[in-house]
Design a protein around this motif. Structure first.
Motif, mmCIF file in Angstrom:
data_model
loop_
_atom_site.group_PDB
_atom_site.id
_atom_site.type_symbol
_atom_site.label_atom_id
_atom_site.label_comp_id
_atom_site.label_asym_id
_atom_site.label_seq_id
_atom_site.Cartn_x
_atom_site.Cartn_y
_atom_site.Cartn_z
ATOM 1 N N TYR A 57 0.968 -1.244 0.033
ATOM 2 C CA TYR A 57 0.199 -0.055 0.040
ATOM 3 C C TYR A 57 0.877 1.267 0.126
ATOM 4 N N ARG A 58 2.100 1.117 0.113
ATOM 5 C CA ARG A 58 3.061 2.253 0.484
ATOM 6 C C ARG A 58 2.898 2.944 -1.134
ATOM 7 N N ASN A 59 2.604 4.633 -1.052
ATOM 8 C CA ASN A 59 2.751 5.309 -2.385
ATOM 9 C C ASN A 59 3.149 6.581 -1.854
ATOM 10 N N SER A 60 4.396 6.779 -2.370
ATOM 11 C CA SER A 60 5.039 7.762 -1.935
ATOM 12 C C SER A 60 4.452 9.260 -2.295
ATOM 13 N N GLU A 61 4.034 9.254 -3.824
ATOM 14 C CA GLU A 61 3.475 10.322 -4.086
ATOM 15 C C GLU A 61 2.152 10.783 -3.435
ATOM 16 N N LEU A 62 1.283 9.707 -3.130
ATOM 17 C CA LEU A 62 -0.111 9.843 -2.537
ATOM 18 C C LEU A 62 -0.030 9.955 -0.921
ATOM 19 N N GLY A 63 0.994 9.812 -0.358
ATOM 20 C CA GLY A 63 1.390 9.916 1.121
ATOM 21 C C GLY A 63 0.851 8.532 1.714
ATOM 22 N N TRP A 64 0.654 7.621 1.021
ATOM 23 C CA TRP A 64 0.043 6.302 1.667
ATOM 24 C C TRP A 64 1.423 5.496 2.274
ATOM 25 N N GLY A 65 1.269 4.843 3.302
ATOM 26 C CA GLY A 65 2.541 4.020 4.071
ATOM 27 C C GLY A 65 2.512 4.484 5.549
ATOM 28 N N ILE A 66 3.504 4.310 6.163
ATOM 29 C CA ILE A 66 3.757 4.300 7.523
ATOM 30 C C ILE A 66 4.717 5.416 7.797
ATOM 31 N N TRP A 67 4.495 6.642 8.476
ATOM 32 C CA TRP A 67 5.116 7.661 8.665
ATOM 33 C C TRP A 67 5.767 7.556 10.129
ATOM 34 N N GLN A 68 7.054 7.501 9.992
ATOM 35 C CA GLN A 68 7.809 7.650 11.512
ATOM 36 C C GLN A 68 7.562 9.325 11.767
ATOM 37 N N VAL A 69 7.485 8.947 13.270
ATOM 38 C CA VAL A 69 7.068 10.277 14.117
ATOM 39 C C VAL A 69 8.372 10.461 14.933
ATOM 40 N N ALA A 117 0.193 13.737 15.577
ATOM 41 C CA ALA A 117 0.602 13.179 14.308
ATOM 42 C C ALA A 117 -0.344 12.879 13.404
ATOM 43 N N ALA A 118 -1.259 12.225 13.919
ATOM 44 C CA ALA A 118 -2.365 11.904 13.328
ATOM 45 C C ALA A 118 -3.202 12.874 12.313
ATOM 46 N N ILE A 119 -3.494 13.864 13.047
ATOM 47 C CA ILE A 119 -4.090 15.133 12.309
ATOM 48 C C ILE A 119 -3.070 15.630 11.158
ATOM 49 N N ALA A 120 -1.727 15.706 11.470
ATOM 50 C CA ALA A 120 -1.137 16.360 10.592
ATOM 51 C C ALA A 120 -0.793 15.406 9.431
ATOM 52 N N ILE A 121 -0.784 13.998 9.679
ATOM 53 C CA ILE A 121 -0.622 13.339 8.527
ATOM 54 C C ILE A 121 -1.889 13.368 7.635
ATOM 55 N N ARG A 122 -3.197 13.292 8.350
ATOM 56 C CA ARG A 122 -4.356 13.191 7.751
ATOM 57 C C ARG A 122 -4.687 14.700 6.914
ATOM 58 N N ASP A 123 -4.175 15.660 7.615
ATOM 59 C CA ASP A 123 -4.696 16.666 6.815
ATOM 60 C C ASP A 123 -3.603 16.940 5.574
ATOM 61 N N ALA A 124 -2.236 16.494 5.656
ATOM 62 C CA ALA A 124 -1.551 16.602 4.214
ATOM 63 C C ALA A 124 -1.854 15.603 3.457
ATOM 64 N N VAL A 125 -2.074 14.161 3.507
ATOM 65 C CA VAL A 125 -2.478 13.521 2.856
ATOM 66 C C VAL A 125 -3.828 13.722 2.153
ATOM 67 N N VAL A 126 -4.690 14.048 2.685
ATOM 68 C CA VAL A 126 -6.096 14.328 2.133
ATOM 69 C C VAL A 126 -6.283 15.841 1.238
ATOM 70 N N ALA A 127 -5.456 16.571 1.634
ATOM 71 C CA ALA A 127 -5.205 17.865 0.844
ATOM 72 C C ALA A 127 -5.300 17.592 -0.535
ATOM 73 N N ASN A 128 -6.106 18.464 -1.240
ATOM 74 C CA ASN A 128 -6.153 18.560 -2.785
ATOM 75 C C ASN A 128 -6.204 17.118 -3.381
ATOM 76 N N THR A 129 -7.065 16.154 -2.749
ATOM 77 C CA THR A 129 -7.597 14.981 -3.261
ATOM 78 C C THR A 129 -9.167 14.573 -3.142
ATOM 79 N N ASP A 130 -9.489 13.477 -3.841
ATOM 80 C CA ASP A 130 -10.993 13.206 -3.690
ATOM 81 C C ASP A 130 -11.411 12.450 -2.609
ATOM 82 N N VAL A 131 -10.549 12.302 -1.600
ATOM 83 C CA VAL A 131 -10.984 11.489 -0.268
ATOM 84 C C VAL A 131 -12.070 12.342 0.438
ATOM 85 N N THR A 132 -12.871 11.528 0.736
ATOM 86 C CA THR A 132 -14.063 12.039 1.513
ATOM 87 C C THR A 132 -14.157 11.765 2.952
ATOM 88 N N HIS A 133 -13.647 10.679 3.262
ATOM 89 C CA HIS A 133 -13.614 10.174 4.661
ATOM 90 C C HIS A 133 -12.258 9.562 5.119
#
Length: 181
Positions: A57-69, A117-133
């Motif tokens: 599921y890792r996709n560096s362009e879409l931000g999908w994966g596991i983010w080290q905090v 961390a979850a809020i920062a990652i969520r906000d960055a990954v969903v920005a400018n996408t068609d993600v709804t939830h």
């Protein structure tokens, strides 16, 4: 994708070279309590199961994966946050609903790192996408994780048997709508 530092934290997308870091966090039985009953993960399991799953599921362009905090001042590794499409390991992953998950060292619990961390990652990954939830799953008894979900603004959706190739579990599903800018 790059995720900007939050108030206290910095983020790096992990890859197959991070097996040691992924293994380290799984050595505390308290961390593993709600994941597998408290059994430490072996390095062999990390390399043969965890890393191959992450790579699917890792996709560096879409931000999908596991983010080290990490602490942005001391660089201390605090834990990680996972983000991927819901139902990824089924025949029909839902790319409009992203799943968040997290695992942090016990020494960091109660300091708000998982939520920040979850809020920062969520906000960055969903920005400018068609993600709804955005969704998260946990064992119902994992009150700390359910608390993170609620602090993020998620609401209870259902309790159900979550089926996964590496083990089914009784889960609670929380979800929130996201507005794209």
């Amino acid at each position: 994708m790059h995720i900007k530092n939050s108030e206290r934290l910095k983020f790096r997308l992990m890859d197959s070279k991070d097996a040691q870091e992924l293994w380290e966090i799984d050595q505390d039985p308290t961390v593993m309590k709600f994941l597998n009953g408290g059994n430490p993960t072996s390095i062999e399991q990390v390399n043969s199961v965890f890393i191959p799953r992450m790579n699917k599921y890792r996709n560096s362009e879409l931000g999908w994966g596991i983010w080290q905090v990490s602490n942005k001042v001391t660089d201390e590794y605090l834990g990680w946050v996972l983000i991927r499409p819901m139902s990824f390991f089924t025949e029909s992953p839902n790319t409009k609903d992203l799943e968040l998950g997290w695992r942090f060292f016990q020494s960091t619990w109660g300091k708000g790192y998982a939520t920040e961390a979850a809020i920062a990652i969520r906000d960055a990954v969903v920005a400018n996408t068609d993600v709804t939830h955005v969704s998260a799953l946990a064992v119902a008894d994992n009150l700390a994780s359910v608390g993170v979900m609620k602090k993020m603004g998620m609401h209870f959706v259902r309790a159900y048997l979550h089926e996964d190739p590496i083990g089914d579990f009784d889960a609670v599903h929380y979800q929130m709508s996201v507005r794209n800018k």
